[in-house]
Scaffold this motif. Sequence first.
Motif, PDB file in Angstrom:
ATOM      1  N   LYS A  27       0.821  -1.226   0.000  1.00 51.03           N
ATOM      2  CA  LYS A  27       0.000   0.000   0.000  1.00 51.03           C
ATOM      3  C   LYS A  27       0.850   1.269   0.000  1.00 51.03           C
ATOM      4  N   LYS A  28       1.931   1.220   0.797  1.00 50.24           N
ATOM      5  CA  LYS A  28       2.775   2.407   0.915  1.00 50.24           C
ATOM      6  C   LYS A  28       3.398   2.747  -0.447  1.00 50.24           C
ATOM      7  N   LEU A  30       2.181   2.094  -3.351  1.00 48.13           N
ATOM      8  CA  LEU A  30       1.165   2.630  -4.258  1.00 48.13           C
ATOM      9  C   LEU A  30       0.889   4.110  -3.972  1.00 48.13           C
ATOM     10  N   LEU A  31       0.883   4.456  -2.699  1.00 50.23           N
ATOM     11  CA  LEU A  31       0.660   5.854  -2.327  1.00 50.23           C
ATOM     12  C   LEU A  31       1.824   6.726  -2.825  1.00 50.23           C
ATOM     13  N   SER A  34       1.522   7.189  -6.478  1.00 51.47           N
ATOM     14  CA  SER A  34       0.511   8.182  -6.861  1.00 51.47           C
ATOM     15  C   SER A  34       1.106   9.591  -6.862  1.00 51.47           C
ATOM     16  N   LYS A  91      -8.530   4.225  -3.728  1.00 48.11           N
ATOM     17  CA  LYS A  91      -8.260   4.650  -2.367  1.00 48.11           C
ATOM     18  C   LYS A  91      -6.986   5.498  -2.294  1.00 48.11           C
ATOM     19  N   ASN A  92      -5.942   5.011  -2.958  1.00 46.56           N
ATOM     20  CA  ASN A  92      -4.656   5.709  -2.858  1.00 46.56           C
ATOM     21  C   ASN A  92      -4.585   6.932  -3.762  1.00 46.56           C
ATOM     22  N   LYS A  95      -6.415  10.151  -2.629  1.00 46.78           N
ATOM     23  CA  LYS A  95      -5.709  10.953  -1.616  1.00 46.78           C
ATOM     24  C   LYS A  95      -4.911  12.069  -2.266  1.00 46.78           C
ATOM     25  N   LYS A  96      -4.536  11.851  -3.514  1.00 47.36           N
ATOM     26  CA  LYS A  96      -3.772  12.874  -4.246  1.00 47.36           C
ATOM     27  C   LYS A  96      -4.672  13.592  -5.257  1.00 47.36           C
TER      28      LYS A  96
END
Length: 368
Positions: A27-28, A30-31, A34, A91-92, A95-96
Amino acid sequence: MYIKNSKIIVIKIGSSLLIDKSKKIRKKWLLEFSKDIKELLNQNKKVIIVSSGAIAIGCKKLNLNKKNLKLDKSQAIASIGQIELMNLFNKNFSKKNINISQILLTLEDTEQRRRSLNAKRTFENLFELGFVPIVNENDSTATTEIKYGDNDRLASRVAQISGADCLILLSDVNGLYTKNPKFDKNVKLIKEIKNIDKEIERISTKSTSEHGTGGMKTKIDAAKICQLSGCYMAIANGLLSRPIIQIIKKNNCTWFVPKISKLDARKKWIVGSVSPKGELIIDDGAKEALKKGKSLLAAGIKNVYGKFNKGDHVKILDKNKEECARGLSSFSSNEINKIKGHHSSSIKELLGYIAKSEVVHKDDMVEI
Ligand code: GLU
């Protein structure tokens, strides 16, 4: 440098970037990824992501081992995993503030010209709307005979039809080495490849990663497609955090340089690859407009010969039957017979549905 000069960029993510060896979702990563995409969008670049992972994530959810799956089972699992995959992106990326959309392609969507033109328009419209398309193969319906099977070649075809300037294959290796780095320490990363010769073919071993289906072989196949479509292609390490920024800063990857320029590639395809299915006779006004690089509109068409479908190759002739251009028709011959000589604003009324206003778009045409 190649990324900086690109307007349209396709980025392919392999399954092993989204799921680690212990089957945990990264997950980290992918964030962080992004953030790279946001940076490209801020520079006014258009981005398409081709992401694998549907089957791997589906297997994770059902606690199954990907390696022993039969095709029909993997089709069902892909359908379960694909929605999870997109949720992960949504989801990720949200956030951006990155808007995403999903496109699932089958082989015919890129291999049949008419369908590939449709896909091209969809990409263009999504760009206009400010969305980042996320593409995968439609694994739930594709069977062995009609399957890409790997997202490397799919990504190169997506790059070709979307007119991308560069394709980045993010993998779990830095690029192509002179020897297999898994077995040999005395190896060098090849920074740039202009010609895929026998030696390159030889060193692109068939090693596959844990989750993905492609190895170096499918990446080389993808590079061949890119080289002929005027598109730069990189094999780069996606395991790093902020992988795109790393390429821009350090360039520690393998680049494949196209053999022909983008314009040449397109011209070559239009003029050379298929025999024209029909002829459009145009008036002097339209001929002048074509010379200025404009699209061909219905109003300038006097006659249609031949029977053809939307997306087929047509010759464009002036009133003396001299060929002045060739292109891909956005309408079938039946449709053009109904709209020829008419203003674009009446197309909807004449055909009974909304369609494009150009009969042959300037991007799909080569002047002769
Ligand atoms: N389309 C497959 C998936 O999403 C992956 C194909 C590949 O690994 O290249 O699971």
